[in-house]
Design a protein around this motif. Structure first.
Motif, PDB file in Angstrom:
ATOM      1  N   VAL A  92      33.724  -8.334   5.491  1.00  0.00           N
ATOM      2  CA  VAL A  92      33.946  -7.857   4.125  1.00  0.00           C
ATOM      3  C   VAL A  92      33.832  -6.336   4.096  1.00  0.00           C
ATOM      4  CG1 VAL A  92      33.069  -7.940   1.756  1.00  0.00           C
ATOM      5  CG2 VAL A  92      33.071 -10.009   3.161  1.00  0.00           C
ATOM      6  N   ALA A  93      32.792  -5.805   4.747  1.00  0.00           N
ATOM      7  CA  ALA A  93      32.589  -4.348   4.760  1.00  0.00           C
ATOM      8  C   ALA A  93      33.795  -3.642   5.394  1.00  0.00           C
ATOM      9  CB  ALA A  93      31.315  -3.994   5.517  1.00  0.00           C
ATOM     10  N   GLY A  94      34.374  -4.260   6.424  1.00  0.00           N
ATOM     11  CA  GLY A  94      35.517  -3.677   7.115  1.00  0.00           C
ATOM     12  C   GLY A  94      36.770  -3.689   6.257  1.00  0.00           C
ATOM     13  N   VAL A  95      36.983  -4.781   5.524  1.00  0.00           N
ATOM     14  CA  VAL A  95      38.137  -4.854   4.608  1.00  0.00           C
ATOM     15  C   VAL A  95      37.975  -3.800   3.523  1.00  0.00           C
ATOM     16  CG1 VAL A  95      39.211  -6.293   2.811  1.00  0.00           C
ATOM     17  CG2 VAL A  95      38.702  -7.286   5.055  1.00  0.00           C
ATOM     18  N   GLN A  96      36.755  -3.658   3.020  1.00  0.00           N
ATOM     19  CA  GLN A  96      36.514  -2.640   1.982  1.00  0.00           C
ATOM     20  C   GLN A  96      36.761  -1.236   2.535  1.00  0.00           C
ATOM     21  OE1 GLN A  96      32.506  -3.793   0.985  1.00  0.00           O
ATOM     22  NE2 GLN A  96      33.177  -5.150  -0.673  1.00  0.00           N
ATOM     23  N   ALA A  97      36.373  -1.023   3.790  1.00  0.00           N
ATOM     24  CA  ALA A  97      36.578   0.291   4.428  1.00  0.00           C
ATOM     25  C   ALA A  97      38.074   0.584   4.549  1.00  0.00           C
ATOM     26  CB  ALA A  97      35.918   0.320   5.799  1.00  0.00           C
ATOM     27  N   ALA A  98      38.856  -0.419   4.955  1.00  0.00           N
ATOM     28  CA  ALA A  98      40.314  -0.245   5.093  1.00  0.00           C
ATOM     29  C   ALA A  98      40.932   0.056   3.729  1.00  0.00           C
ATOM     30  CB  ALA A  98      40.930  -1.507   5.693  1.00  0.00           C
ATOM     31  N   ASN A  99      40.503  -0.676   2.711  1.00  0.00           N
ATOM     32  CA  ASN A  99      41.041  -0.441   1.360  1.00  0.00           C
ATOM     33  C   ASN A  99      40.667   0.958   0.868  1.00  0.00           C
ATOM     34  OD1 ASN A  99      42.065  -3.015   1.414  1.00  0.00           O
ATOM     35  ND2 ASN A  99      40.445  -3.916   0.153  1.00  0.00           N
ATOM     36  N   ALA A 100      39.435   1.369   1.148  1.00  0.00           N
ATOM     37  CA  ALA A 100      38.977   2.702   0.712  1.00  0.00           C
ATOM     38  C   ALA A 100      39.762   3.804   1.433  1.00  0.00           C
ATOM     39  CB  ALA A 100      37.490   2.854   0.973  1.00  0.00           C
ATOM     40  N   ALA A 101      40.269   3.477   2.627  1.00  0.00           N
ATOM     41  CA  ALA A 101      41.060   4.459   3.393  1.00  0.00           C
ATOM     42  C   ALA A 101      42.523   4.465   2.959  1.00  0.00           C
ATOM     43  CB  ALA A 101      40.963   4.138   4.892  1.00  0.00           C
ATOM     44  N   ASN A 102      42.876   3.617   1.965  1.00  0.00           N
ATOM     45  CA  ASN A 102      44.268   3.483   1.505  1.00  0.00           C
ATOM     46  C   ASN A 102      45.175   2.886   2.565  1.00  0.00           C
ATOM     47  OD1 ASN A 102      44.448   4.214  -1.169  1.00  0.00           O
ATOM     48  ND2 ASN A 102      44.185   6.389  -0.621  1.00  0.00           N
ATOM     49  N   MET A 103      44.626   2.011   3.372  1.00  0.00           N
ATOM     50  CA  MET A 103      45.415   1.358   4.423  1.00  0.00           C
ATOM     51  C   MET A 103      45.706  -0.082   3.999  1.00  0.00           C
ATOM     52  SD  MET A 103      43.372   2.815   7.731  1.00  0.00           S
ATOM     53  CE  MET A 103      43.265   4.589   8.014  1.00  0.00           C
TER      54      MET A 103
END
Ligand code: B16
Ligand code: MG
Length: 218
Positions: free
Chosen positions: A172-183
């Protein structure tokens, strides 16, 4: 030719090292008189080593002096490394090579974006280290996922703007990180858990090369 930046998490995406983290954390927790279940291990996926130990001590309602904390981290990692030592190519998760080979054929660069400080050692063990154009791991970042730092560094090293990057993540943390990076985020695992991802697949057997091609051409 379209170029996209594909970024792969390691544990839970390329290989299943969660089972080894579990064994090493369980031993450490039990030695401290703290119970540790597989369900709790799920909560440590994608979480850094320091944060993982903090959580385990919290669950056990225990605190330790800083020097002991450092010793416990080293002890856990030594146990974990014994499991890593025995890894080989057979531990690459199903159909991951299918996707990596397709990306190579399509001349699409790909990177690793992992929280693990052992990522390079693991990639060497499974003979994938030469395939990644860039490897960004727990030794390269100052902020852990869900902070986007790990993926933003990977994008920079791939020389692809974040909007054109695609991240494969099981946490979950990784998906949130990707979304926060606009990826674009692709969750690997359960739909209920990874609902914040743009796409979700149980594993790579569900991901077709036609789908990867669509991402490249988007
Ligand atoms: P280490 P990932 C993460 O890897 C694991 O999911 C997580 O359980 C672990 O605590 C973290 O790496 C740190 O690992 O102790 O080897 O530095 O999923 O980001 O590839
Ligand atoms: Mg992971």
């Amino acid at each position: 030719m379209n170029k996209k930046g594909f970024i792969f998490d390691l544990d839970g995406v390329i290989v299943d090292t969660a089972k080894y983290h579990f064994l090493a954390w369980k031993k450490l927790a039990n030695d401290l008189g703290i119970d540790f279940s597989e369900k709790q291990n799920e909560e440590l996926k994608g979480v850094s080593r320091v944060k993982s130990l903090e959580k385990i001590l919290d669950w056990g309602k225990t605190t330790v002096p800083e020097a002991v904390f450092t010793e416990l981290m080293a002890k856990k990692n030594n146990d974990y490394l014994k499991y890593i030592e025995k890894m080989d190519q057979d531990e690459i998760l199903a159909d991951v090579p299918k996707v990596l080979d397709f990306l190579k054929d399509e001349q699409q660069p790909f990177a690793l974006g992992s929280a693990s400080k052992n990522a390079r050692a693991i990639l060497e063990k499974v003979a994938l280290i030469e395939d990644f154009k860039s490897i960004v791991d727990g030794t390269d970042v100052s902020k852990a996922k869900p902070d986007p730092e790990v993926f933003l560094i990977a994008a920079k090293e791939l020389k692809i703007v974040p909007e054109n990057c695609i991240v494969f993540e099981d946490s979950v943390a990784g998906v949130q990180a990707a979304n926060a990076a606009n990826m674009i985020s692709i969750g690997i695992g359960e739909k209920e858990t990874l609902k914040e991802a743009d796409y979700i697949f149980k594993d790579f057997t569900e991901i077709s090369t036609a789908f990867i091609k669509e991402l490249i051409e988007k």
